[in-house]
Design an enzyme around this catalytic site. Structure first.
Site, short mmCIF file in Angstrom:
data_model
loop_
_atom_site.label_atom_id
_atom_site.label_comp_id
_atom_site.label_asym_id
_atom_site.label_seq_id
_atom_site.Cartn_x
_atom_site.Cartn_y
_atom_site.Cartn_z
N ALA A 75 3.14 -0.77 4.88
CA ALA A 75 2.56 -0.82 6.39
C ALA A 75 2.25 -2.36 6.78
CB ALA A 75 1.44 -0.04 6.35
N TYR A 135 10.55 9.29 2.00
CA TYR A 135 10.87 8.46 0.71
C TYR A 135 11.41 8.85 -0.63
CZ TYR A 135 7.62 5.98 3.98
OH TYR A 135 7.09 5.04 5.04
N ASN A 180 8.21 -5.43 -0.85
CA ASN A 180 7.93 -4.12 0.08
C ASN A 180 6.52 -4.21 0.70
OD1 ASN A 180 7.82 -1.82 1.30
ND2 ASN A 180 8.89 -0.48 0.21
N ASP A 216 2.58 -15.99 6.10
CA ASP A 216 1.77 -17.28 5.74
C ASP A 216 1.85 -17.62 4.20
OD1 ASP A 216 1.42 -17.68 8.59
OD2 ASP A 216 -0.74 -17.68 8.38
N ARG A 256 4.39 11.29 -1.90
CA ARG A 256 4.00 10.85 -0.41
C ARG A 256 5.07 11.27 0.32
NH1 ARG A 256 4.53 4.43 1.50
NH2 ARG A 256 3.80 4.90 3.23
N GLU A 308 13.02 -8.59 1.57
CA GLU A 308 12.25 -7.69 2.11
C GLU A 308 12.88 -6.51 1.90
OE1 GLU A 308 11.98 -8.10 6.54
OE2 GLU A 308 10.89 -6.22 6.71
N ARG A 362 12.92 4.14 12.98
CA ARG A 362 11.67 5.08 12.94
C ARG A 362 10.91 4.53 14.06
NH1 ARG A 362 9.02 5.15 7.24
NH2 ARG A 362 8.04 6.76 8.30
N HIS A 390 12.59 -2.29 2.28
CA HIS A 390 11.98 -0.89 2.63
C HIS A 390 13.06 0.15 2.27
CE1 HIS A 390 9.36 -2.75 5.16
NE2 HIS A 390 10.39 -3.74 5.52
N ILE A 391 12.42 1.43 1.58
CA ILE A 391 12.89 2.61 1.14
C ILE A 391 13.56 3.12 2.13
CG2 ILE A 391 12.72 4.77 0.10
CD1 ILE A 391 10.40 3.54 -1.45
N SER A 392 12.87 3.50 3.55
CA SER A 392 13.47 4.01 4.59
C SER A 392 13.93 2.97 5.57
CB SER A 392 12.29 4.70 5.33
OG SER A 392 11.47 3.89 5.94
N PRO A 440 0.93 -1.52 0.02
CA PRO A 440 0.23 -0.04 -0.05
C PRO A 440 0.86 1.31 -0.18
CG PRO A 440 -0.02 -1.07 2.00
CD PRO A 440 0.64 -2.00 1.10
N ASN A 441 0.32 2.06 -0.91
CA ASN A 441 0.97 3.70 -0.89
C ASN A 441 2.20 3.66 -1.58
OD1 ASN A 441 -1.13 5.01 0.69
ND2 ASN A 441 -0.61 3.81 2.56
N ARG A 466 7.22 0.42 13.51
CA ARG A 466 7.66 -0.04 12.18
C ARG A 466 8.95 -0.92 12.45
NH1 ARG A 466 5.29 3.63 8.61
NH2 ARG A 466 4.66 5.43 9.53
N HIS A 526 4.19 -4.64 9.04
CA HIS A 526 3.99 -4.45 10.66
C HIS A 526 2.84 -5.14 11.06
CE1 HIS A 526 7.20 -1.66 9.39
NE2 HIS A 526 6.15 -0.87 8.92
C1 DQA Z 1 8.04 1.42 4.13
C2 DQA Z 1 8.01 1.57 5.55
C3 DQA Z 1 6.87 1.29 6.08
O1 DQA Z 1 6.94 1.52 7.55
C4 DQA Z 1 5.77 2.09 5.54
O2 DQA Z 1 4.57 1.87 6.00
C5 DQA Z 1 5.65 2.05 4.01
C6 DQA Z 1 6.97 2.13 3.29
C7 DQA Z 1 9.59 1.92 3.39
O3 DQA Z 1 9.69 1.44 2.34
O4 DQA Z 1 10.21 2.57 4.21
O5 DQA Z 1 4.60 2.02 3.34
O6 DQA Z 1 8.01 0.04 3.72
#
Ligand code: DQA
Length: 140
Positions: free
Chosen positions: A76, A22, A73, A86, A17, A97, A106, A99-101, A9-10, A110, A79
């Site tokens: 959210a 990001y 990725n 599963d 965003r 896995e 954080r 994550h950009i951040s 998502p997002n 997270r 978490h």
């Molecule tokens: C994220 C970090 C997550 O905590 C956040 O909800 C995201 C982006 C990242 O790429 O840093 O949507 O996965």
């Protein structure tokens, strides 16, 4: 070698965003960057993005027998989701896995990742370059 890149998502809102966290690259910039890297490495890539947990589960299930690796990725859902890890365990496809951040520096919520134990590695805090690093990890 075929790699499936899943964004949760997002992540389609990249560039718009929270750019301080990001960055300003858009989602389509991200896909171009990954495609260029994959082409250089001779890897076939497929992209999937969804804001829906169940759709991500469906996609992971559908990739059984069709994909050699997954770059994931989960946004959210990292978490909160039990269904995504599963699904990863069900298909047994090597997954990295991403994550950009740097999620581990954080907010406390997270710093919990339900997918991490099901992944061969985690790349975080490298910006969008982390997706290319994840591909390299899968290539071994
Ligand atoms: C994220 C970090 C997550 O905590 C956040 O909800 C995201 C982006 C990242 O790429 O840093 O949507 O996965």
């Amino acid at each position: 070698m075929k790699i499936l890149v899943i964004n949760g998502p997002n992540l389609n809102m990249l560039g718009i965003r929270e750019p301080d966290i990001y960055g300003r690259e858009t989602y389509s910039d991200l896909l171009e960057k990954i495609k260029r890297h994959a082409d250089e490495k001779g890897v076939e890539v497929e992209f999937f993005q969804s804001n829906h947990e169940g759709s991500i589960v469906d996609k992971i299930q559908e990739s059984y027998g069709k994909t050699d690796g997954i770059v994931l990725n989960p946004g959210a859902y990292t978490h909160t989701s039990v269904a995504i890890p599963d699904a990863l365990k069900a298909v047994g496809i090597p997954t990295v896995e991403v994550h950009i951040s740097d999620v581990d520096t954080r907010e406390e919520f997270r710093q919990i990742s339900y997918v991490r134990p099901c992944c061969v590695a985690c790349v975080k805090g490298q910006g969008t370059d982390g997706y290319c690093e994840a591909i390299d990890i899968l290539l071994g």
